[in-house]
Design an enzyme around this catalytic site. Structure first.
Site, mmCIF file in Angstrom:
data_model
loop_
_atom_site.group_PDB
_atom_site.id
_atom_site.type_symbol
_atom_site.label_atom_id
_atom_site.label_comp_id
_atom_site.label_asym_id
_atom_site.label_seq_id
_atom_site.Cartn_x
_atom_site.Cartn_y
_atom_site.Cartn_z
ATOM 1 C CB SER A 98 -38.262 -23.936 2.039
ATOM 2 O OG SER A 98 -36.984 -23.708 1.267
ATOM 3 C CG HIS A 99 -36.797 -19.471 1.530
ATOM 4 N ND1 HIS A 99 -36.965 -20.339 0.787
ATOM 5 C CD2 HIS A 99 -37.282 -18.440 1.105
ATOM 6 C CE1 HIS A 99 -37.624 -19.587 -0.219
ATOM 7 N NE2 HIS A 99 -37.938 -18.515 -0.293
ATOM 8 C CE LYS A 108 -39.187 -27.876 -0.745
ATOM 9 N NZ LYS A 108 -37.771 -27.618 -0.624
ATOM 10 C CG ASP A 247 -33.065 -24.099 2.990
ATOM 11 O OD1 ASP A 247 -32.484 -25.125 3.553
ATOM 12 O OD2 ASP A 247 -33.785 -24.071 1.852
ATOM 13 N NE ARG A 252 -32.678 -22.723 -0.481
ATOM 14 C CZ ARG A 252 -32.947 -21.255 -0.367
ATOM 15 N NH1 ARG A 252 -32.287 -20.521 -1.172
ATOM 16 N NH2 ARG A 252 -33.830 -20.674 0.510
#
Length: 457
Positions: A98-99, A108, A247, A252
């Site tokens: 992710s970020h 995930k 992101d 997001r």
């Protein structure tokens, strides 16, 4: 037995590559994933980090050894992986951190239909199996009773189908044209936005669309104000109607209005909730305990029922499945839709914002004014050595104050009629996260500063 506790979090796997998460471990996770889910076939995708293709291939290798077929969809956003899991009705795994900074990677995982896999829904069992096989020092075992009966690996492109599904859920054809600046942060938004936005009444101004997992321009975390400075400046320079920032794995989406000001994700949650309630009158809307007071207020005002829950995608998705909620939103700019298998997709939320703005003549700041009713601190992170002790110090300082109520649904939430705050430990980093909201700026600042002093002492 090896201990994977440092990288197996509440609802995903996250660690430094290759020190904590390497190809060997990814293969074990793939085999364990098939064993725990009982899957005959899975789908696997990955982001643009340099280590992601290798990890995804290793995960598929482990799955195949356990007899499952693996469909590799290659480069994708996390919500594109959820689309594939839902549309193909297969369990899935997305390789992304992710970020997080470039040295990190993670997994995930979801069951068929994008149903979440968290500690209580399979992740603990996956960890235990992987630890056992890791201690053995051998490859993950082949399918029990069927030696040599490995599955197959195929490849499939789902990007156009993903875009078509999103666009089937939001009507934009009658919109006035909008000038939109999009900052992909060198993440997967640079891969998905051109296809999703193709043909829309949008003048797209791209920023940092080149896929680069080293993030050469800024971290792909739009909730940190430092990472949207370039976007804010570009919106003003272009005279754009709004800006969007994604992101790293593009699940997001953060919004900047025409004045270059960041929009609270709670305001976006309230806006989308109103639109979803117009389609599904009387529906339930999930919001986590850190979203603004404005969210449940707007939901009730439009005939819906707000449901408060913990922070985190696996908790939100489970609550949506349990309640049949039509939509859910989080302070972190995750947005969940029943029409998207209860999964989170920032892209669909962005399309709702475009539809709402393009369907009327005013600017975005004017459109959102009715949804932004209180003063919030935003999320403030503090690195601490002892998270439990710091939270206890905050609790002790506020427990006996008049008019205060305390709950511990997720971290510590302290509420009065005029303000509230929540402090909770990060699931992925050694941080405490503070969110404060009040009816006015002086009150918010006072409570914020007092809480931060206790956290950082």
């Amino acid at each position: 037995m090896a201990d994977l506790g440092q990288i197996v979090k509440a609802y995903d796997v996250r660690g430094v590559y290759p020190d904590q998460l390497d190809d060997r471990l990814a293969e074990l996770f793939g085999a364990a994933f098939v064993e725990v889910t009982g899957a005959a076939a899975i789908v696997v995708g990955h982001d643009m980090r340099p280590s992601s293709p290798h990890l995804a291939a290793s995960f598929a290798k482990g799955a195949v050894r356990r007899g499952a077929d693996a469909t590799l969809i290659g480069l994708c956003s996390t919500d594109q992986l959820y689309y594939a899991s839902g549309a193909l009705d297969l369990p899935g795994a997305m390789f992304t951190a992710s970020h997080n900074p470039a040295r990190y990677n993670g997994i995930k995982m979801c069951r068929a239909g994008a149903a979440p896999v968290g500690q209580d829904t399979g992740l603990a069992e996956i960890r235990a199996l992987a630890e056992t096989w890791l201690a053995d020092g051998a490859p993950p075992p082949e399918t029990a009773g069927k030696p040599g009966a490995a599955g197959t690996i195929t490849r499939r492109d789902t990007l156009k189908d993903y875009a078509a599904h999103l666009l089937s859920l939001v009507e934009l054809s009658a919109n006035r044209p909008l000038k939109v600046v999009v900052d992909a942060g060198n993440g997967m938004g640079g891969h998905t936005v051109p296809t999703v936005f193709a043909g829309l009444p949008v003048d797209l101004v791209p920023m940092y669309f080149e896929l680069d997992g080293t993030f050469p321009n800024h971290e792909a975390n739009p909730l940190d104000p430092a990472n949207i400075v370039d976007l804010q400046a570009r919106v003003l320079a272009e005279g754009a109607d709004l800006g969007l920032a994604f992101d790293g794995d593009a699940d997001r989406c953060f919004v900047v209005d025409e004045r270059g000001r960041g929009v609270s994700p709670s305001a976006i949650t309230a806006l989308v909730a109103e639109r979803e309630l117009a389609k599904h009158p009387g529906g339930m809307v999930i919001h986590n305990l850190i979203t603004s007071w404005s969210v449940p207020e707007v939901v009730r005002e439009h005939g819906g029922t707000p449901v408060r829950t913990r922070v985190g995608h696996s908790f939100i998705k489970a609550e949506m499945a349990r309640t049949g909620a039509i939509f859910g939103g989080e302070h972190s700019a995750h947005y969940y839709f029943r029409e998207f298998w209860n999964a989170d997709t920032g892209m669909l939320a962005a399309l709702h914002v475009l539809a709402a703005l393009g369907g009327q003549s005013g600017p975005l700041s004017e459109l959102l004014a009715s949804y932004d009713r209180y003063v919030g601190s935003g999320e403030i992170n503090s690195t601490v050595d002892d998270q439990t002790a710091r939270v206890a110090a905050v609790r002790d300082a506020f427990t006996d104050r008049q008019g205060v109520t305390i709950d511990e649904l997720d971290g510590l939430t302290v509420t009065t009629p005029d303000w509230w705050f929540n402090v909770r430990a990060s699931n992925t980093e050694p941080l405490l996260r503070l969110n404060v909201e009040a009816r006015d700026e002086p009150t918010m600042s006072k409570i914020r500063d007092e809480a931060l002093t206790l956290i950082r002492t």
